[in-house]
Design a protein around this motif. Structure first.
Motif, PDB file in Angstrom:
ATOM      1  N   PRO A  19       0.919  -1.174  -0.234  1.00  0.00           N
ATOM      2  CA  PRO A  19      -0.003   0.054   0.062  1.00  0.00           C
ATOM      3  C   PRO A  19       0.926   1.321   0.004  1.00  0.00           C
ATOM      4  O   PRO A  19       1.851   1.270   0.709  1.00  0.00           O
ATOM      5  N   GLU A  20       0.650   2.324  -1.113  1.00  0.00           N
ATOM      6  CA  GLU A  20       1.454   3.378  -0.884  1.00  0.00           C
ATOM      7  C   GLU A  20       1.322   4.095   0.049  1.00  0.00           C
ATOM      8  O   GLU A  20       0.256   4.292   0.712  1.00  0.00           O
ATOM      9  N   TYR A  21       2.482   4.786   0.497  1.00  0.00           N
ATOM     10  CA  TYR A  21       2.757   5.396   1.685  1.00  0.00           C
ATOM     11  C   TYR A  21       2.827   4.640   3.069  1.00  0.00           C
ATOM     12  O   TYR A  21       2.734   5.387   4.141  1.00  0.00           O
ATOM     13  N   VAL A  22       2.390   3.494   2.904  1.00  0.00           N
ATOM     14  CA  VAL A  22       2.344   2.622   4.217  1.00  0.00           C
ATOM     15  C   VAL A  22       3.503   1.876   4.105  1.00  0.00           C
ATOM     16  O   VAL A  22       4.630   1.748   5.192  1.00  0.00           O
ATOM     17  N   THR A  23       3.849   0.820   3.187  1.00  0.00           N
ATOM     18  CA  THR A  23       5.113   0.159   3.137  1.00  0.00           C
ATOM     19  C   THR A  23       6.157   0.636   1.925  1.00  0.00           C
ATOM     20  O   THR A  23       7.239   0.081   2.186  1.00  0.00           O
ATOM     21  N   HIS A  49      -3.829  -6.523  -6.386  1.00  0.00           N
ATOM     22  CA  HIS A  49      -4.471  -5.236  -7.025  1.00  0.00           C
ATOM     23  C   HIS A  49      -3.651  -4.028  -6.766  1.00  0.00           C
ATOM     24  O   HIS A  49      -2.683  -4.036  -5.711  1.00  0.00           O
ATOM     25  N   ALA A  50      -3.919  -2.868  -7.595  1.00  0.00           N
ATOM     26  CA  ALA A  50      -3.265  -1.829  -7.212  1.00  0.00           C
ATOM     27  C   ALA A  50      -3.598  -1.282  -6.002  1.00  0.00           C
ATOM     28  O   ALA A  50      -4.831  -1.499  -5.358  1.00  0.00           O
ATOM     29  N   HIS A  51      -2.906  -0.451  -5.146  1.00  0.00           N
ATOM     30  CA  HIS A  51      -3.188   0.093  -3.765  1.00  0.00           C
ATOM     31  C   HIS A  51      -2.764   1.681  -3.917  1.00  0.00           C
ATOM     32  O   HIS A  51      -2.076   2.203  -3.003  1.00  0.00           O
ATOM     33  N   SER A  52      -2.772   2.264  -5.129  1.00  0.00           N
ATOM     34  CA  SER A  52      -2.755   3.543  -5.287  1.00  0.00           C
ATOM     35  C   SER A  52      -4.047   4.329  -5.890  1.00  0.00           C
ATOM     36  O   SER A  52      -4.578   3.958  -6.835  1.00  0.00           O
ATOM     37  N   LYS A  53      -4.279   5.463  -5.210  1.00  0.00           N
ATOM     38  CA  LYS A  53      -5.579   6.047  -5.666  1.00  0.00           C
ATOM     39  C   LYS A  53      -6.891   5.303  -5.780  1.00  0.00           C
ATOM     40  O   LYS A  53      -7.161   4.367  -4.831  1.00  0.00           O
ATOM     41  N   TRP A  54      -7.359   5.380  -6.885  1.00  0.00           N
ATOM     42  CA  TRP A  54      -8.386   4.274  -7.164  1.00  0.00           C
ATOM     43  C   TRP A  54      -8.080   3.318  -8.288  1.00  0.00           C
ATOM     44  O   TRP A  54      -9.264   2.899  -9.015  1.00  0.00           O
ATOM     45  N   LEU A  55      -6.954   3.338  -8.660  1.00  0.00           N
ATOM     46  CA  LEU A  55      -6.441   2.419  -9.843  1.00  0.00           C
ATOM     47  C   LEU A  55      -6.924   0.954  -9.641  1.00  0.00           C
ATOM     48  O   LEU A  55      -6.920   0.288 -10.780  1.00  0.00           O
ATOM     49  N   ARG A  56      -7.170   0.564  -8.394  1.00  0.00           N
ATOM     50  CA  ARG A  56      -7.815  -0.648  -8.242  1.00  0.00           C
ATOM     51  C   ARG A  56      -8.975  -1.193  -8.887  1.00  0.00           C
ATOM     52  O   ARG A  56      -9.458  -2.376  -9.192  1.00  0.00           O
ATOM     53  N   ALA A  57      -9.480   0.033  -9.657  1.00  0.00           N
ATOM     54  CA  ALA A  57     -10.928  -0.285 -10.405  1.00  0.00           C
ATOM     55  C   ALA A  57     -10.689  -1.267 -11.593  1.00  0.00           C
ATOM     56  O   ALA A  57     -11.665  -1.847 -11.979  1.00  0.00           O
ATOM     57  N   ARG A 318       3.433  11.799   3.036  1.00  0.00           N
ATOM     58  CA  ARG A 318       3.904  11.928   1.678  1.00  0.00           C
ATOM     59  C   ARG A 318       5.519  11.881   1.604  1.00  0.00           C
ATOM     60  O   ARG A 318       6.074  11.605   0.610  1.00  0.00           O
ATOM     61  N   ARG A 319       6.163  12.552   2.710  1.00  0.00           N
ATOM     62  CA  ARG A 319       7.496  12.581   2.718  1.00  0.00           C
ATOM     63  C   ARG A 319       8.171  11.174   2.657  1.00  0.00           C
ATOM     64  O   ARG A 319       9.454  10.961   2.113  1.00  0.00           O
ATOM     65  N   ALA A 320       7.684  10.429   3.354  1.00  0.00           N
ATOM     66  CA  ALA A 320       8.345   8.778   3.380  1.00  0.00           C
ATOM     67  C   ALA A 320       6.981   8.039   3.752  1.00  0.00           C
ATOM     68  O   ALA A 320       6.257   8.366   4.457  1.00  0.00           O
ATOM     69  N   ASP A 484      16.031  -1.414  -4.490  1.00  0.00           N
ATOM     70  CA  ASP A 484      15.091  -0.986  -5.586  1.00  0.00           C
ATOM     71  C   ASP A 484      13.591  -0.235  -4.990  1.00  0.00           C
ATOM     72  O   ASP A 484      12.795   0.061  -5.815  1.00  0.00           O
ATOM     73  N   LEU A 485      13.676  -0.333  -3.722  1.00  0.00           N
ATOM     74  CA  LEU A 485      12.360   0.461  -2.935  1.00  0.00           C
ATOM     75  C   LEU A 485      12.252   1.665  -3.620  1.00  0.00           C
ATOM     76  O   LEU A 485      13.135   2.541  -3.687  1.00  0.00           O
ATOM     77  N   PRO A 486      11.155   2.016  -4.079  1.00  0.00           N
ATOM     78  CA  PRO A 486      10.706   3.599  -4.555  1.00  0.00           C
ATOM     79  C   PRO A 486      11.125   4.385  -3.768  1.00  0.00           C
ATOM     80  O   PRO A 486      10.608   4.260  -2.423  1.00  0.00           O
ATOM     81  N   ARG A 487      11.745   5.629  -4.194  1.00  0.00           N
ATOM     82  CA  ARG A 487      11.421   6.755  -3.262  1.00  0.00           C
ATOM     83  C   ARG A 487      10.307   7.748  -3.516  1.00  0.00           C
ATOM     84  O   ARG A 487       9.582   7.621  -4.601  1.00  0.00           O
ATOM     85  N   CYS A 488      10.266   8.376  -2.280  1.00  0.00           N
ATOM     86  CA  CYS A 488       8.903   9.649  -2.386  1.00  0.00           C
ATOM     87  C   CYS A 488       9.331  10.554  -3.215  1.00  0.00           C
ATOM     88  O   CYS A 488      10.652  11.273  -3.279  1.00  0.00           O
TER      89      CYS A 488
END
Length: 488
Positions: A19-23, A49-57, A318-320, A484-488
């Motif tokens: 989940p974005e901004y959680v892990t 499934h996607a866990h960003s915004k509502w892309l899970r649709a 949002r920072r991390a 390769d963990l994404p950076r904010c």
């Protein structure tokens, strides 16, 4: 973009939860991130499934973990297995709907269709040529792995003239029982056996909404797929399949009867916690934010919709990510003062005083030591309307020891707790105008999101997170983040 493998416990690999901004921070356009994880002591039907915004649709799919070679199912071996993924479709771009919802503060537009394996079906004017079909031989038994991937809606599912035998839920085998209809909340999975024992013909599989919020709009259409016998005679592929009778959209009794039949198969490995270290009480539901009338204040009575647990509307950083902030001791990202009980007690399912409508906003976590036992009473509230809420816990399965209607009574309701064979799930539908009690052992270190799986409610803040501290053994310590963990 970020992706979750919904229901995978991620023991020792919390960075792969998703989940974005959680892990993790979102994967940026053109970038990549490889999710590395090991599946430990799990088998059955899950999904990603996607866990960003509502892309899970539209970004989702089945994730099936089969038994090890040589290990049979704890039910009659099916002839074959078919994933049945229930979805929700909007004709408009889903991100534009999200932006409109956030801007106006009002409820989002309802979907234009439901889908089965990506197709709305014959009852819509757009997809009859692509309607999903299953061809069966008379007498064979098929395992249907039913997944509710809908963004915002609980769904009833049935097959015309056929009995379904429930054998598993949320990738946990359960005691078998027969039913004509199942109710699957967003995020939940249910495995059912279907035996082709009816006269050879064509039969509709169908799904429609189970909608419980009073006076709230919802998509009242029906999606279909076709079960077709290979030996069907007296008709062509153009003959109309038999349509099943689905429950009414507000048939809470049918949903409750189904939920109450779920029972786990007791084993030595799975024991319900009896001694509780943390007894928590979480209210869950919608609320309102007062604002000046105008284009950004289009909720009921010139308000903006909000949602909360224990009057705290969850705000993602949002920072991390939360896990990065915990692992690297980054200050100012979160606090660990999430309230264990509501700040004010009230008649949760009755008329709620207006002074309690507006939640506070914050990024508050609840801290647990490794190995501690937890009980949570999840209590629905009626500020906007009582409503069935599918609550999902990342990184864990839990036992649902009791459910009921009205306000939870701590003196009498514990007498109803099932501590012998309660269902084990990762997502629980808290009954409309009622409550559910879950128990689990905090044996997976990391930061784990606990939230409503109706994405509109999560966007309004219906969630929180648990911070589980490290233990000392294998899989008991958060490992270093991957390179390769994404950076904010």
């Amino acid at each position: 973009m970020s992706l979750v493998r919904h229901g995978i416990r991620q023991l020792g690999t919390p960075w792969a939860d998703g989940p974005e901004y959680v892990t993790q921070c979102p994967i940026q356009p053109g970038a990549t991130y490889t999710y590395r994880f090991t599946i430990i002591n799990q088998e059955g039907t899950l999904w990603w499934h996607a866990h960003s915004k509502w892309l899970r649709a539209t970004v989702y799919g089945a994730l099936v973990i089969r038994p090890k070679v040589g290990s049979p199912y704890p039910f009659p071996q099916p002839t074959r297995e078919v994933p049945i993924v229930l979805g929700e479709w909007w004709n408009r771009d889903i991100i534009s709907i999200l932006r409109q919802t956030i801007f106006t503060g009002a409820a989002p537009n309802v979907s234009d269709a439901y889908t089965i394996n990506g197709q709305p079906g014959d009852l819509y004017p757009c997809s009859s040529k692509g309607t999903f079909k299953i061809h069966v031989n008379s007498g064979e038994t098929v395992l249907l792995r039913v997944i509710n991937a809908a963004l915002n809606q609980q769904l009833f599912f049935t097959v015309a003239n056929h009995q379904l035998t429930v054998v598993a839920a949320d990738a946990v085998y359960h005691k078998q029982f027969a039913t004509r209809v199942i109710m699957v909340g967003p995020g939940q999975t249910t495995d059912v056996l279907l035996t082709a024992n009816q006269p050879p013909a064509r039969y509709y599989m169908a799904a429609r909404a189970y909608a419980t919020a009073q006076n709230a709009p919802f998509d009242n259409t029906t999606t279909t797929a076709i079960l077709e016998y290979n030996t069907a005679t007296g008709g062509s592929s153009a003959s109309r399949p038999l349509l099943p009778q689905l429950p009414a959209f507000n048939d809470t009794n049918t949903a409750t009867v189904f939920e109450n039949q779920l029972r786990s198969i007791p084993s030595v490995e799975s024991k319900v916690p009896l001694k509780i270290d943390h007894s928590l009480f979480f209210t869950v539901g919608l609320g309102f934010v007062n604002c000046n009338p105008g284009p950004r204040c289009q909720g009921p009575n010139n308000t903006r919709f909000a949602a909360s647990m224990n009057n705290v509307s969850f705000v993602l950083p949002r920072r991390a990510s939360l896990l990065q902030a915990y692992y690297n001791n980054i200050p100012g990202i979160f606090t660990t003062d999430f309230p264990p009980v509501p700040p004010v007690q009230f008649n949760y399912t009755g008329n709620v005083p207006r002074a309690l409508w507006q939640p506070r906003f914050g990024t508050k976590l609840y801290k647990l030591k490794f190995g501690e036992t937890v009980q949570i009473v999840l209590q629905d509230t009626g500020i906007f309307s009582t409503e069935d809420h599918p609550i999902h816990l990342h990184g864990y399965h839990f036992y649902v020891v009791a459910q009921g209607f009205g306000n939870f009574n701590p003196q009498t309701d514990p007498q109803r707790f099932n501590l012998f064979d309660p269902p084990s799930r990762n997502t629980i539908d808290v009954p409309v105008g009622g409550w559910a009690v879950i128990r689990f052992v905090a044996d997976n270190p990391g930061v784990w999101l606990f939230h409503c799986h109706i994405d509109a409610h999560l966007a309004w803040g219906l969630g929180m997170a648990f911070l589980v501290e490290n233990g000392i053994g294998e899989y008991e310590t958060v490992t270093p983040p991957p390179a390769d963990l994404p950076r904010c």
